[in-house]
Design an enzyme around this catalytic site. Structure first.
Site, mmCIF file in Angstrom:
data_model
loop_
_atom_site.group_PDB
_atom_site.id
_atom_site.type_symbol
_atom_site.label_atom_id
_atom_site.label_comp_id
_atom_site.label_asym_id
_atom_site.label_seq_id
_atom_site.Cartn_x
_atom_site.Cartn_y
_atom_site.Cartn_z
ATOM 1 N N ASP A 175 -7.110 -2.210 3.462
ATOM 2 C CA ASP A 175 -6.481 -3.041 2.983
ATOM 3 C C ASP A 175 -6.347 -4.298 3.728
ATOM 4 O O ASP A 175 -6.309 -5.616 3.349
ATOM 5 C CB ASP A 175 -5.025 -2.943 3.916
ATOM 6 C CG ASP A 175 -4.267 -1.090 2.549
ATOM 7 O OD1 ASP A 175 -4.705 -1.062 1.375
ATOM 8 O OD2 ASP A 175 -3.470 -0.298 3.718
ATOM 9 N N ASP A 205 0.787 -1.248 -0.102
ATOM 10 C CA ASP A 205 0.296 0.095 0.344
ATOM 11 C C ASP A 205 1.296 1.067 -0.281
ATOM 12 O O ASP A 205 1.889 1.201 0.735
ATOM 13 C CB ASP A 205 -0.603 0.066 1.060
ATOM 14 C CG ASP A 205 -1.456 1.323 1.512
ATOM 15 O OD1 ASP A 205 -2.828 1.428 0.697
ATOM 16 O OD2 ASP A 205 -1.829 1.732 2.565
#
Length: 663
Positions: A555, A342
């Site tokens: 996420d 990420d």
């Protein structure tokens, strides 16, 4: 060992009165853990009493407590499996323990019971934490919303009662009650829980908003676009649960191995007991040979051959700020051959920072003076960009002039009287359209637009400062890259043989800037949670065992779907921390390649230990079957193999093991 995912929920930007409550099941709240603890305590008290030569009834009673406390649940599970016409390790362990006790080896049997009960307690904890995290995620979305009637009246209703087409009012500081479209109003909405964007996003009529995101200073009227069961938050929950279930085939494979091993052990033990009698051996001799076989063929040595290297690696990683949640996770880390990361809060620090200060030549101001004026005007604002400006001024040691007549306009910026001058700070497009010097042909305005476009292309957010109505300068604000991000990407590329890919919900320009700085070529921006999961599954379909590194609620589905997931611990969301298999407690990204290398060393030691344990068992079993293995020698060989593999596995506790992993 447990294979269930561990979960946690919520995110830093959501903290505050409206934040979701944290639910974490404590291990001693579980009945399995309390029974395992009781068995362990009884064993640890009985062992020194036995070695000290105290009366046998005393330590024998304590061993009996260990047998009952740790053995009744696996015994019951084994009997239930037997009724279902299957044979598993639960029943085998109990039979082995009772068999050992029947020929006087009470301590060996108690040790088997303690090991097995502890494993069951850890699996129960993993299952409970999974349920905790899903409930916590659902708590992100508010339970009530203010619905606006056709006549303009307002009523508070459960969000579950909202229908598509209803209009709700979202006041400043409230969470959005449903996915929908803004009809009226302007505000900044913190939607980091969904997209991972580090800064609130300006919302006005026509923009989409998501349930569970946090409204800023403005009021919004939102038309509901999805049922509560179909909201982005609800879909995240469904994806986490679905990804958890996809790990079941591995567990099924383990159960098949257990079934075959258990069946083989039972058949072999019965044969060892029956064949000598058929050849004329007496009952006592046959029973002694069979029980000796049961002891030397016990999987205790094999279990300990596997666990010490992995647990030692877990302890070593923990000392250096990486929490690996189970031995299974430590083993899986070493299998990784692809990585997805990420951006916000992972490669970057996750907080806005002033990166550019540019005073326009015609303003008569220096960069420091410009920054001081902007910080003074922003000092009373709670906006994250305002805090970044004030922090930058303080970092330079600037004195802030006195401020009066402060005002904040959602979606535009702030205005104030600073040292007798009118100062406005906000988005260039809005201020240039509404300010006194908003003539597009004005040279200063053209320079501001050029600077704003350049900053945007570089992944920065442009902030304009007006001084007495004249454009005085532009500030560039961006999420700062972690110092160890580039070296970590390089190390991961070396370990896996492939360059990591970047998965982010942020805009393409910001993602491209960060990717270029760290050396990533595969960049996928503007992703919602389901898009990240799709990217992970695409890699897995290509045969990759992918590691996902992230920090936000958005996420979590990707972390759950991946072969292995690692979460950033300091600013990570609760759900990401619980969903991930490992947590970087101090946000030191460089520890990721180190723990992967440590895992590979642990897996190598596991193989060594299995060879050692298997060799001991093969030799002792062959001796017992082909000759006459004295029971004391069999016990000595069995326990000796356990000591050897245990000491070999503990090598990874050394500090040098972490340094070797770094190298």
């Amino acid at each position: 060992m447990p294979t269930a995912l561990l979960h946690r929920s919520d995110q830093g930007p959501s903290a505050g009165p409206a934040a979701a409550p944290r639910r974490r099941t404590r291990i001693l709240a579980l009945a399995e853990a309390r029974w395992a603890a009781a068995a362990t305590v009884a064993f640890l008290v009985a062992l020194p009493l036995q070695l000290a030569g105290t009366p046998s009834w005393l330590w024998g009673a304590l061993y009996a407590v260990a047998y009952v406390a740790g053995g009744w649940e696996p015994a019951l599970a084994g009997l239930r499996a037997l009724r279902a016409k299957t044979l598993d390790v639960d029943l085998l362990m109990i039979v082995a323990a009772l068999g050992a006790a029947s020929i006087g080896q009470v301590m060996d049997g108690a040790l088997l019971i303690v090991i097995f009960a502890t494993s069951g307690a850890l699996e129960a904890l993993a299952t409970a934490r999974t349920a905790d995290s899903v409930r916590s995620l659902l708590d992100l979305a508010p339970t009530t919303a203010t619905r606006v009637a056709d006549g303009g009246g307002e009523e508070s209703v459960d969000t579950a009662e909202l229908m598509v087409g209803d209009v709700i009012l979202v006041r400043p500081g409230e969470r959005v009650g449903a996915d929908g479209e803004v009809l009226e109003g302007a505000s900044d909405v913190d939607q980091a829980t969904i997209t991972g964007e580090p800064m609130p996003v300006a919302k006005e009529a026509g923009d989409d908003v998501f349930a569970g995101t946090l409204n800023g200073a403005g009021a919004l009227r939102v038309r509901v676009g999805r049922d509560a069961s179909d909201s982005v938050i609800a879909r995240i929950v469904a994806m986490v649960e679905e990804a958890s279930e996809t790990k079941a085939p591995t567990q099924l494979f383990i159960e098949k191995v257990e079934q075959r091993y258990s069946l083989g052990m039972v058949v072999a033990t019965l044969a060892v007991f029956a064949v000598p009698q058929a050849l004329g051996d007496d009952l006592t001799g046959a029973l002694l040979r069979a029980m000796t076989f049961m002891i030397v063929a016990s999987p205790c040595a094999v279990v300990l051959a596997t666990m010490p290297p992995l647990l030692s690696a877990i302890a070593n990683a923990g000392r250096h700020g990486v929490l690996v949640k189970s031995a299974i996770v430590m083993e899986r880390l070493g299998q990784v051959d692809a990585v997805a990361v990420d951006k916000t809060g992972t490669l970057t620090e996750g907080t806005p920072q002033v990166t550019t200060v540019h005073a326009l030549p015609g303003s008569g101001l220096t960069d420091d003076t410009l920054l001081a004026l902007a910080a003074a005007a922003e000092h009373r604002s709670e906006h994250p960009l305002a805090r970044a400006v004030v922090s930058a001024a303080r970092a330079r040691g600037l004195d802030l002039p006195p401020v009066t007549h402060f005002a904040s306009t959602p979606g535009v910026g702030v205005s104030a009287t600073v040292g007798g001058a009118d100062v406005q700070v906000g988005a260039p497009a809005q201020l240039l359209e509404t300010g006194p010097s908003g003539d597009p042909a004005d040279a200063a305005s053209r320079e501001v637009r050029l600077l704003a476009r350049q900053l945007g292309e570089d992944g920065q957010t442009a902030v304009l400062v007006l001084h007495d109505g004249f454009p005085a300068g532009v500030l560039g604000i961006a999420d700062r890259l972690r110092p160890d991000a580039a070296t970590t990407v390089t190390a991961l590329r070396s370990l896996t043989g492939t360059t990591p890919m970047l998965l982010t919900g942020d805009n393409a320009q910001a993602a491209a800037r960060v990717a270029a700085e760290v050396g990533i070529e595969d960049v996928r921006a503007g992703l919602l949670p389901q898009d990240k999961v799709a990217a992970v599954r695409e890699a897995e379909c290509a045969g990759r065992k992918i590691l996902v590194i992230g920090d936000g609620v958005n996420d979590a589905p990707a972390l759950a779907a991946a072969h292995t997931g690692i979460a950033m611990g300091r600013a990570g969301s609760d759900l990401a921390l619980e969903t991930a298999d490992a947590v970087i407690v101090r946000d030191e990204l460089a520890t990721v390649p180190r723990v992967i290398a440590l895992s590979r060393r642990a897996r190598g030691l596991v193989i060594q230990n299995l060879v050692i344990a298997g060799t001991f068992i093969a030799v002792l079993v062959t001796w017992d079957l082909a000759g006459t293995l004295p029971l004391p020698l069999g016990v000595l060989g069995h326990e000796g193999s356990t000591v050897v593999v245990g000491l070999n596995g503990l090598r990874l506790l050394r500090e040098g093991a972490w340094r070797d992993a770094d190298a």
